[in-house]
Scaffold this motif. Structure first.
Motif, short mmCIF file in Angstrom:
data_model
loop_
_atom_site.label_atom_id
_atom_site.label_comp_id
_atom_site.label_asym_id
_atom_site.label_seq_id
_atom_site.Cartn_x
_atom_site.Cartn_y
_atom_site.Cartn_z
N SER A 1 0.78 -1.08 0.02
CA SER A 1 0.13 0.10 0.02
C SER A 1 0.79 1.13 0.13
N THR A 2 2.20 1.27 0.50
CA THR A 2 2.99 2.29 0.44
C THR A 2 3.43 3.00 -0.87
N MET B 1 2.94 6.75 -1.45
CA MET B 1 4.26 7.54 -1.73
C MET B 1 3.96 8.14 -3.12
N ASP B 2 3.47 7.66 -4.10
CA ASP B 2 2.99 8.28 -5.44
C ASP B 2 2.07 9.33 -5.21
N GLU C 1 1.78 15.44 -4.96
CA GLU C 1 1.34 16.41 -4.46
C GLU C 1 2.52 17.45 -4.23
N VAL C 2 3.35 16.90 -4.07
CA VAL C 2 4.85 17.75 -3.87
C VAL C 2 5.32 18.23 -5.23
N LEU C 3 5.07 17.57 -6.07
CA LEU C 3 5.38 18.23 -7.44
C LEU C 3 4.46 19.12 -7.93
N LEU D 1 9.23 15.27 -0.16
CA LEU D 1 9.21 14.09 -0.76
C LEU D 1 9.13 12.59 0.12
N PRO D 2 8.64 11.76 -0.20
CA PRO D 2 8.70 10.57 0.41
C PRO D 2 10.05 9.92 0.06
N ASP D 3 10.48 9.99 -1.10
CA ASP D 3 11.77 9.52 -1.27
C ASP D 3 13.11 10.18 -0.55
#
Length: 245
Positions: free
Chosen positions: A95-96, A100-101, A106-108, A143-145
């Motif tokens: 589900s992550t 994350m996507d 949202e961030v972009l 960012l989740p990254d």
């Protein structure tokens, strides 16, 4: 009378000899019986891995086997528990990516909003430019990254620094385009030559960093980090040099 005594004596001798013979036979039978007992005992022996074991040893081995079985049961229980945990982790991980996507998108979008909102003039725009550049970095750090990048995960580092490099490159182009519109031709020509040299230096330094890790997992990570840092630095440099308060 003498003849009768002789017969009697002979009879006693015969009885004595017969009695002796019976005793000897009983002793021999007992001896043979005793000799056969070890053979009977050997029927109660067993062989395990080439070694002879008695009944007590067999019982000990059975107890060890039972213990081993219990251990195996424990192991199976432990394995099942681990499988359950891994299964739960797997479900969480599956589900992550979706989360994350969604977060990345949202961030972009937020970064694009900041880029679109860049001032369209030099005069009095320095503070706003600096704030929007700061906001871009703030968004990049959300960012989740970024979280996984900080732990040294190669793919996450590529994503984070690759995206960061790309966004600051867009910001730099926006700033440069505005300067082309606002600066005098003479000043712009000088800046153009300077910018060409800067691009060459940035590419050379980024490539040099990549070569340090050539063939290794962090090869392109090193490239993106170098390019991102230099591009971000150039954005702030041009804003501070040419935008006014």
């Amino acid at each position: 009378m003498k003849k009768s005594k002789k017969i009697f004596s002979t009879t006693l001798l015969v009885v004595f000899l017969v009695g002796m013979s019976a005793c000897n036979k009983s002793s021999i039978d007992d001896s043979n019986k005793n000799k056969s007992e070890p053979n009977n005992t050997s029927k109660n022996t067993d062989t395990f891995n080439g070694a002879t074991t008695d009944d007590n040893s067999i019982n000990n081995l059975e107890e060890e086997d039972n213990t081993g079985t219990n251990n195996n049961s424990d192991n199976e229980t432990s394995t099942n528990s681990i499988s359950d945990v891994n299964g739960n982790e797997f479900k969480s991980e599956t589900s992550t990516p979706d989360k994350m996507d969604k977060k990345r998108e949202e961030v972009l979008d937020n970064i694009q909003t900041e880029l679109t909102a860049f001032p369209d003039k030099i005069e009095g725009s320095r503070k706003e430019f600096l704030e929007r550049l700061d906001n871009i970095q703030r968004e990049l750090d959300s960012l989740p990254d970024k979280k996984f990048s900080d732990t040294g995960t190669t793919n996450a580092m590529k994503n984070y620094y690759g995206i960061s490099d790309e966004k600051y490159d867009i910001a730099l182009n926006r700033i440069y385009d505005l300067l082309k519109q606002e600066l005098t031709p003479e000043t712009m020509e000088s800046l153009k030559m300077e910018q060409i040299k800067w691009i060459e230096r940035k590419e050379a330094e980024a490539e040099n960093e990549r070569q340090k890790y050539a063939g290794k997992t962090h090869e392109w990570v090193a490239y993106y980090i170098s390019s991102y840092e230099l591009t971000k630095e150039r954005c702030y440099e041009l804003v501070n040099r040419f935008m006014t308060d």
